[in-house]
Design an enzyme around this catalytic site. Sequence first.
Site, short mmCIF file in Angstrom:
data_model
loop_
_atom_site.label_atom_id
_atom_site.label_comp_id
_atom_site.label_asym_id
_atom_site.label_seq_id
_atom_site.Cartn_x
_atom_site.Cartn_y
_atom_site.Cartn_z
N ASP A 29 0.87 -1.17 0.00
CA ASP A 29 0.00 0.00 0.00
C ASP A 29 0.91 1.22 0.00
O ASP A 29 1.67 1.43 0.96
CB ASP A 29 -0.89 -0.03 1.25
N VAL A 30 0.86 2.03 -1.06
CA VAL A 30 1.80 3.15 -1.18
C VAL A 30 1.58 4.21 -0.12
O VAL A 30 2.43 5.10 0.04
CB VAL A 30 1.73 3.79 -2.59
N TYR A 35 -8.98 16.05 -6.67
CA TYR A 35 -8.20 15.31 -7.66
C TYR A 35 -7.26 16.24 -8.42
O TYR A 35 -6.07 15.96 -8.59
CB TYR A 35 -9.13 14.59 -8.62
N LYS A 46 -3.04 16.21 -8.44
CA LYS A 46 -2.21 16.03 -9.62
C LYS A 46 -1.29 17.23 -9.86
O LYS A 46 -0.18 17.07 -10.38
CB LYS A 46 -3.08 15.73 -10.84
N THR A 79 -10.77 3.76 -19.01
CA THR A 79 -10.55 2.94 -17.82
C THR A 79 -11.80 3.02 -16.94
O THR A 79 -12.65 3.91 -17.14
CB THR A 79 -9.35 3.43 -17.01
#
Length: 247
Positions: A61-62, A154, A158, A189
């Site tokens: 898990d990052v 979001y 980014k 996706t």
Amino acid sequence: MNTQQVVLVTGALSGIGRAAALAFARSNAHVVISGRRADEGRAFAESLRALGAKAEFIEADVRIEDEVQALVERTIARFGRLDVAVNAAGTEGESGPVVEQTTARYTAVFDANVLGTLLAMKHELRAMSAQGSGSIVNVSSTMGSRGAAGAALYVASKHAVEGLTKSAALEAAALGVRVNAVAPGPVQTPMLDRLTQTSERKAAFLDTVPLKRAGTPDEIAEAIVYVASAGFMTGEVLRVNGGRTAS
């Protein structure tokens, strides 16, 4: 790309990360894939080995530093070095206007997208600096350079990924390590379907793309493989978005 480079891909079990792992495996690299779904990860590693690649799945898990550190250490223990790292793990979070956002939503997005990228780079850079070479490719987004109503968290995450990329590139250049990012536009996706929610909204969104379609994960993977091997490129963000940021 040189034969048999060692490549680590986080967020490798779906979407762009999965496509990148496949692309590197087809390029004769040794590939370590990482994610949080162990059964799916082991099955994907087996499919990469069926292509002739040496591939391993390591669950991590990052958002948890001990797991990220162990991921990098186990990669080097298995293959002896780390040549390329693709940091593709991330989430879109919950959409909504700024006035409806909460600390819980913020934490969910920033822990995955920003903290996860930071921790991955921290330990990847340590390993690559020790060997005097390496290439890191972070996955950003078209939204890393512009705004979007209803997607502030979001978008902000980014923007942060691109800032981390450029700063790390300046720190790592003298150590022989390059750090870049690829910033996709809309890509077909599950994340795109979740963001647009309905077929009508999806069609309207894609109509804003000059090429009038979504990209494919394979097209973004091609860009990632290119950036990973572009020897005089560092601190850059390659935008692959069908012309969406051309104007």
